[in-house]
Design a protein around this motif. Sequence first.
Motif, PDB file in Angstrom:
ATOM      1  N   GLU A  43     -30.188 -19.816   2.236  1.00 35.26           N
ATOM      2  CA  GLU A  43     -31.081 -20.453   3.211  1.00 35.26           C
ATOM      3  C   GLU A  43     -30.729 -21.920   3.417  1.00 35.26           C
ATOM      4  O   GLU A  43     -30.796 -22.426   4.542  1.00 35.26           O
ATOM      5  CB  GLU A  43     -32.535 -20.300   2.766  1.00 35.26           C
ATOM      6  CG  GLU A  43     -33.055 -18.874   2.912  1.00 35.26           C
ATOM      7  CD  GLU A  43     -34.560 -18.767   2.784  1.00 35.26           C
ATOM      8  OE1 GLU A  43     -35.096 -17.700   3.121  1.00 35.26           O
ATOM      9  OE2 GLU A  43     -35.216 -19.749   2.345  1.00 35.26           O
ATOM     10  N   CYS A  44     -30.336 -22.606   2.351  1.00 38.37           N
ATOM     11  CA  CYS A  44     -29.896 -24.004   2.499  1.00 38.37           C
ATOM     12  C   CYS A  44     -28.747 -24.097   3.503  1.00 38.37           C
ATOM     13  O   CYS A  44     -28.711 -24.988   4.364  1.00 38.37           O
ATOM     14  CB  CYS A  44     -29.447 -24.572   1.164  1.00 38.37           C
ATOM     15  SG  CYS A  44     -30.738 -24.818  -0.062  1.00 38.37           S
ATOM     16  N   LEU A  45     -27.801 -23.184   3.375  1.00 38.89           N
ATOM     17  CA  LEU A  45     -26.618 -23.212   4.223  1.00 38.89           C
ATOM     18  C   LEU A  45     -26.921 -22.796   5.652  1.00 38.89           C
ATOM     19  O   LEU A  45     -26.134 -23.076   6.566  1.00 38.89           O
ATOM     20  CB  LEU A  45     -25.538 -22.301   3.637  1.00 38.89           C
ATOM     21  CG  LEU A  45     -24.993 -22.697   2.263  1.00 38.89           C
ATOM     22  CD1 LEU A  45     -24.050 -21.620   1.742  1.00 38.89           C
ATOM     23  CD2 LEU A  45     -24.294 -24.043   2.315  1.00 38.89           C
ATOM     24  N   ALA A  46     -28.042 -22.119   5.860  1.00 43.52           N
ATOM     25  CA  ALA A  46     -28.376 -21.606   7.188  1.00 43.52           C
ATOM     26  C   ALA A  46     -29.061 -22.629   8.084  1.00 43.52           C
ATOM     27  O   ALA A  46     -29.173 -22.416   9.301  1.00 43.52           O
ATOM     28  CB  ALA A  46     -29.274 -20.379   7.052  1.00 43.52           C
ATOM     29  N   VAL A  47     -29.523 -23.728   7.530  1.00 42.12           N
ATOM     30  CA  VAL A  47     -30.289 -24.696   8.318  1.00 42.12           C
ATOM     31  C   VAL A  47     -29.438 -25.283   9.436  1.00 42.12           C
ATOM     32  O   VAL A  47     -28.305 -25.714   9.214  1.00 42.12           O
ATOM     33  CB  VAL A  47     -30.828 -25.820   7.410  1.00 42.12           C
ATOM     34  CG1 VAL A  47     -31.510 -26.908   8.238  1.00 42.12           C
ATOM     35  CG2 VAL A  47     -31.795 -25.250   6.380  1.00 42.12           C
ATOM     36  N   ASP A  48     -29.993 -25.305  10.630  1.00 38.09           N
ATOM     37  CA  ASP A  48     -29.374 -25.952  11.792  1.00 38.09           C
ATOM     38  C   ASP A  48     -29.775 -27.428  11.738  1.00 38.09           C
ATOM     39  O   ASP A  48     -30.918 -27.784  12.048  1.00 38.09           O
ATOM     40  CB  ASP A  48     -29.858 -25.282  13.079  1.00 38.09           C
ATOM     41  CG  ASP A  48     -29.246 -25.870  14.341  1.00 38.09           C
ATOM     42  OD1 ASP A  48     -28.947 -27.086  14.360  1.00 38.09           O
ATOM     43  OD2 ASP A  48     -29.080 -25.121  15.318  1.00 38.09           O
ATOM     44  N   PHE A  49     -28.840 -28.278  11.342  1.00 37.17           N
ATOM     45  CA  PHE A  49     -29.166 -29.688  11.137  1.00 37.17           C
ATOM     46  C   PHE A  49     -29.681 -30.350  12.411  1.00 37.17           C
ATOM     47  O   PHE A  49     -30.614 -31.152  12.378  1.00 37.17           O
ATOM     48  CB  PHE A  49     -27.941 -30.445  10.619  1.00 37.17           C
ATOM     49  CG  PHE A  49     -27.714 -30.326   9.143  1.00 37.17           C
ATOM     50  CD1 PHE A  49     -28.181 -29.233   8.433  1.00 37.17           C
ATOM     51  CD2 PHE A  49     -27.026 -31.304   8.449  1.00 37.17           C
ATOM     52  CE1 PHE A  49     -27.973 -29.118   7.065  1.00 37.17           C
ATOM     53  CE2 PHE A  49     -26.808 -31.212   7.081  1.00 37.17           C
ATOM     54  CZ  PHE A  49     -27.283 -30.120   6.385  1.00 37.17           C
ATOM     55  N   ALA A  50     -29.055 -30.052  13.540  1.00 33.80           N
ATOM     56  CA  ALA A  50     -29.475 -30.683  14.796  1.00 33.80           C
ATOM     57  C   ALA A  50     -30.895 -30.260  15.150  1.00 33.80           C
ATOM     58  O   ALA A  50     -31.719 -31.088  15.563  1.00 33.80           O
ATOM     59  CB  ALA A  50     -28.508 -30.330  15.914  1.00 33.80           C
ATOM     60  N   ALA A  51     -31.203 -28.978  14.993  1.00 34.15           N
ATOM     61  CA  ALA A  51     -32.544 -28.496  15.307  1.00 34.15           C
ATOM     62  C   ALA A  51     -33.575 -29.135  14.385  1.00 34.15           C
ATOM     63  O   ALA A  51     -34.643 -29.588  14.837  1.00 34.15           O
ATOM     64  CB  ALA A  51     -32.589 -26.973  15.201  1.00 34.15           C
ATOM     65  N   LEU A  52     -33.273 -29.180  13.090  1.00 31.52           N
ATOM     66  CA  LEU A  52     -34.210 -29.776  12.136  1.00 31.52           C
ATOM     67  C   LEU A  52     -34.375 -31.262  12.397  1.00 31.52           C
ATOM     68  O   LEU A  52     -35.496 -31.785  12.392  1.00 31.52           O
ATOM     69  CB  LEU A  52     -33.717 -29.532  10.710  1.00 31.52           C
ATOM     70  CG  LEU A  52     -34.571 -30.129   9.591  1.00 31.52           C
ATOM     71  CD1 LEU A  52     -35.990 -29.583   9.624  1.00 31.52           C
ATOM     72  CD2 LEU A  52     -33.928 -29.866   8.231  1.00 31.52           C
ATOM     73  N   MET A  53     -33.277 -31.954  12.660  1.00 32.21           N
ATOM     74  CA  MET A  53     -33.352 -33.390  12.913  1.00 32.21           C
ATOM     75  C   MET A  53     -34.173 -33.681  14.168  1.00 32.21           C
ATOM     76  O   MET A  53     -34.992 -34.601  14.193  1.00 32.21           O
ATOM     77  CB  MET A  53     -31.941 -33.958  13.052  1.00 32.21           C
ATOM     78  CG  MET A  53     -31.900 -35.474  13.128  1.00 32.21           C
ATOM     79  SD  MET A  53     -30.195 -36.108  13.229  1.00 32.21           S
ATOM     80  CE  MET A  53     -29.627 -35.766  11.567  1.00 32.21           C
ATOM     81  N   GLY A  54     -33.965 -32.888  15.208  1.00 26.41           N
ATOM     82  CA  GLY A  54     -34.732 -33.087  16.427  1.00 26.41           C
ATOM     83  C   GLY A  54     -36.210 -32.832  16.226  1.00 26.41           C
ATOM     84  O   GLY A  54     -37.056 -33.493  16.848  1.00 26.41           O
ATOM     85  N   HIS A  55     -36.537 -31.889  15.346  1.00 22.57           N
ATOM     86  CA  HIS A  55     -37.946 -31.592  15.071  1.00 22.57           C
ATOM     87  C   HIS A  55     -38.584 -32.699  14.233  1.00 22.57           C
ATOM     88  O   HIS A  55     -39.707 -33.126  14.502  1.00 22.57           O
ATOM     89  CB  HIS A  55     -38.055 -30.259  14.337  1.00 22.57           C
ATOM     90  CG  HIS A  55     -39.456 -29.870  13.999  1.00 22.57           C
ATOM     91  ND1 HIS A  55     -40.311 -29.268  14.900  1.00 22.57           N
ATOM     92  CD2 HIS A  55     -40.175 -30.009  12.839  1.00 22.57           C
ATOM     93  CE1 HIS A  55     -41.478 -29.058  14.328  1.00 22.57           C
ATOM     94  NE2 HIS A  55     -41.421 -29.499  13.075  1.00 22.57           N
ATOM     95  N   VAL A  56     -37.867 -33.145  13.205  1.00 21.46           N
ATOM     96  CA  VAL A  56     -38.418 -34.151  12.295  1.00 21.46           C
ATOM     97  C   VAL A  56     -38.430 -35.539  12.929  1.00 21.46           C
ATOM     98  O   VAL A  56     -39.359 -36.330  12.710  1.00 21.46           O
ATOM     99  CB  VAL A  56     -37.586 -34.171  10.984  1.00 21.46           C
ATOM    100  CG1 VAL A  56     -38.010 -35.310  10.075  1.00 21.46           C
ATOM    101  CG2 VAL A  56     -37.727 -32.843  10.269  1.00 21.46           C
ATOM    102  N   LEU A  57     -37.401 -35.831  13.737  1.00 23.39           N
ATOM    103  CA  LEU A  57     -37.257 -37.155  14.351  1.00 23.39           C
ATOM    104  C   LEU A  57     -37.075 -36.985  15.863  1.00 23.39           C
ATOM    105  O   LEU A  57     -35.970 -37.122  16.387  1.00 23.39           O
ATOM    106  CB  LEU A  57     -36.053 -37.889  13.752  1.00 23.39           C
ATOM    107  CG  LEU A  57     -36.143 -38.221  12.261  1.00 23.39           C
ATOM    108  CD1 LEU A  57     -34.783 -38.678  11.741  1.00 23.39           C
ATOM    109  CD2 LEU A  57     -37.195 -39.288  12.007  1.00 23.39           C
ATOM    110  N   PRO A  58     -38.141 -36.696  16.571  1.00 23.37           N
ATOM    111  CA  PRO A  58     -38.010 -36.420  18.011  1.00 23.37           C
ATOM    112  C   PRO A  58     -37.523 -37.606  18.823  1.00 23.37           C
ATOM    113  O   PRO A  58     -37.075 -37.430  19.968  1.00 23.37           O
ATOM    114  CB  PRO A  58     -39.433 -36.009  18.420  1.00 23.37           C
ATOM    115  CG  PRO A  58     -40.331 -36.529  17.336  1.00 23.37           C
ATOM    116  CD  PRO A  58     -39.521 -36.513  16.087  1.00 23.37           C
TER     117      PRO A  58
END
Length: 258
Positions: free
Chosen positions: A33-48
């Motif tokens: 699951e760690c390897l599956a994270v979409d960094f861009a998607a998560l970053m956009g969600h956390v830091l809009p």
Amino acid sequence: MRKAKPAGRKVTDIPADRLAQLNTGAAARTLTECLAVDFAALMGHVLPTIGSDALTGMRQAAATGISRRMPLAARLIADHLGPSGLDDLGTHASDTVRGWCCFMIGLPGATDLADRLDAIRPFADDPHFGVREWAWMALRPHIAAELERAVALLADWTGAPSPNLRRFASEATRPRGVWCSHIGALRHRPELGLAILEPLRTDRSSYVRDSVGNWLNDASKDRPDWVRELCARWTAENPTPDTLNLCRRALRSLHPDQ
């Protein structure tokens, strides 16, 4: 991170709804699951408000290894938030986000090594296995650059109440390590690490002792006789089952059939 992947499971096997949770800040349960994270998607969600340039850069790096993407994410966030980034994100529910904080602490700059170690301490003691691994990986280049001072500083960690912190001292200085650059000085002169290894050889936690065994297994690939002699001394001085198991782990590359 060396938490084992679930047998036969691939990133593509993770259900879409679980991926959506990971990409909006849920904590990963496994290395897969760690390897599956979409960094861009998560970053956009956390830091809009981070901006399209940062997210584009993150998307363009999607095919690179995670150990390359972690420091990139840290740099992009540091450029956006500055020093306040650690305060804003350091307690986020996502282990990936907290991992980005580790690499923010490890970004190049004039920060003193002792200050970096103080800053990384809560992440080194994080309840999530992944964050604890990112913590030592993030500071490893700085530890290697000031090795003797780092060993002296980390020797104090061997007496910490938390086994996570005690293990950090060992794991961060492994001569070869996992998913990281080798530390050449320790490959050739592993005795430089004895100030860390000696206090931990009888640690009450197997989590810590296993790290010491892995440290010595690394060293055995360049200095086999030194590791044999050290294990012989430790076994003679403290012939307990824990010591025998530690030394068996340390010597496993030299005696693979045992």
